[in-house]
Design a protein around this motif. Structure first.
Motif, PDB file in Angstrom:
ATOM      1  N   LEU A  33      93.252  -1.267  28.413  1.00 11.30           N
ATOM      2  CA  LEU A  33      92.897  -0.578  27.177  1.00 11.30           C
ATOM      3  C   LEU A  33      91.848   0.500  27.425  1.00 11.30           C
ATOM      4  CD1 LEU A  33      93.309  -0.512  24.095  1.00 11.30           C
ATOM      5  CD2 LEU A  33      91.350  -2.060  23.930  1.00 11.30           C
ATOM      6  N   PHE A  34      90.799   0.175  28.185  1.00  7.15           N
ATOM      7  CA  PHE A  34      89.771   1.171  28.477  1.00  7.15           C
ATOM      8  C   PHE A  34      90.327   2.328  29.306  1.00  7.15           C
ATOM      9  CE2 PHE A  34      86.326  -2.152  27.813  1.00  7.15           C
ATOM     10  CZ  PHE A  34      85.885  -1.575  26.643  1.00  7.15           C
ATOM     11  N   THR A  35      91.220   2.043  30.231  1.00  2.49           N
ATOM     12  CA  THR A  35      91.804   3.109  31.052  1.00  2.49           C
ATOM     13  C   THR A  35      92.649   4.042  30.193  1.00  2.49           C
ATOM     14  OG1 THR A  35      91.811   1.621  32.951  1.00  2.49           O
ATOM     15  CG2 THR A  35      93.180   3.573  33.103  1.00  2.49           C
ATOM     16  N   MET A  36      93.431   3.485  29.277  1.00  2.00           N
ATOM     17  CA  MET A  36      94.233   4.339  28.392  1.00  2.00           C
ATOM     18  C   MET A  36      93.346   5.133  27.439  1.00  2.00           C
ATOM     19  SD  MET A  36      97.672   2.208  27.509  1.00  2.00           S
ATOM     20  CE  MET A  36      96.923   0.636  27.181  1.00  2.00           C
ATOM     21  N   LEU A  37      92.283   4.496  26.935  1.00  2.00           N
ATOM     22  CA  LEU A  37      91.354   5.230  26.067  1.00  2.00           C
ATOM     23  C   LEU A  37      90.641   6.340  26.831  1.00  2.00           C
ATOM     24  CD1 LEU A  37      89.745   2.372  23.931  1.00  2.00           C
ATOM     25  CD2 LEU A  37      91.367   4.120  23.186  1.00  2.00           C
ATOM     26  N   GLY A  38      90.440   6.158  28.119  1.00  2.00           N
ATOM     27  CA  GLY A  38      89.844   7.209  28.936  1.00  2.00           C
ATOM     28  C   GLY A  38      90.797   8.357  29.196  1.00  2.00           C
ATOM     29  N   GLY A  39      92.081   8.060  29.304  1.00  2.00           N
ATOM     30  CA  GLY A  39      93.059   9.113  29.560  1.00  2.00           C
ATOM     31  C   GLY A  39      93.309  10.019  28.361  1.00  2.00           C
ATOM     32  N   MET A  40      93.141   9.501  27.158  1.00  2.00           N
ATOM     33  CA  MET A  40      93.436  10.295  25.957  1.00  2.00           C
ATOM     34  C   MET A  40      92.519  11.503  25.778  1.00  2.00           C
ATOM     35  SD  MET A  40      94.512   7.429  23.231  1.00  2.00           S
ATOM     36  CE  MET A  40      95.771   6.245  23.616  1.00  2.00           C
TER      37      MET A  40
END
Length: 190
Positions: A33-40
């Motif tokens: 979840l944190f990795t996807m939130l970082g990619g956005m």
């Protein structure tokens, strides 16, 4: 339904929540979840226009394509952490490297928001380990015996101990132990 009924009284939402909790516990959920939130934000900010009153501030840079690639890769790595957790260490290291690369390439890592989220997500993924399955319970110990028999010396154990369901008589305290060369714990000065 009557109170005596054994029918299912759970609501579908409760059953779904329990299933989701089980699914979440078997993978590095928060890391993904944190990795996807970082990619956005890394992928979004180079293509966004900020309106300040009548003025439009375009944040697009020459590295917009690089920012988009880094953001999409971070989102893909986050999904990989969720759905293919066997490669969690690789995905975590790749997310950390992409977060570091996003600093010079993608508007200071999505104005540090995407950088920090991706860095934390990658670190969580590298450090996550699957839980140990519950082992079958061994035979319960006697309630009057406060110490388990596995860690005690044979001379201090009761006359008979239970070993996997079979009783094994212990040596008497005066018998000579041929293997160790001493008899029953008494020392003789000679």
């Amino acid at each position: 339904m009557s109170p005596e009924s054994t029918g299912q009284n759970e609501h579908n939402l409760t059953a779904y929540r329990r299933g989701f909790r089980t699914w979440r516990g078997n993978r590095p959920f928060w890391a993904g979840l944190f990795t996807m939130l970082g990619g956005m934000p890394i992928a979004y900010f180079p293509y966004a226009d900020l309106q300040l009153g009548n003025m439009t501030l375009a944040m697009s840079t020459t590295a917009g394509a690089g920012s988009l690639i880094i953001g999409v890769l971070l989102i893909t790595l986050g999904l990989t952490m969720w759905f293919h957790s066997i490669v969690r260490v690789f995905a975590g290291v790749a997310a950390i490297l992409l977060a570091l690369i996003s600093l010079p390439v993608a508007n200071i890592g999505g104005f540090l928001i995407g950088f920090l989220f991706a860095l934390v997500g990658g670190a969580l993924s590298v450090s996550w380990a699957p839980g140990e399955p519950k082992a079958d319970e061994e035979t319960p110990q006697d309630a009057s015996d406060p110490l388990p028999t596995a860690g005690r010396h044979p001379e201090n154990m009761p006359a008979e101990s239970v070993l996997h369901g079979a009783t094994v008589p212990q040596q008497q305290v005066g018998d000579h132990d041929a293997a160790s060369g001493h008899d029953g714990g008494t020392h003789r000065a000679g």
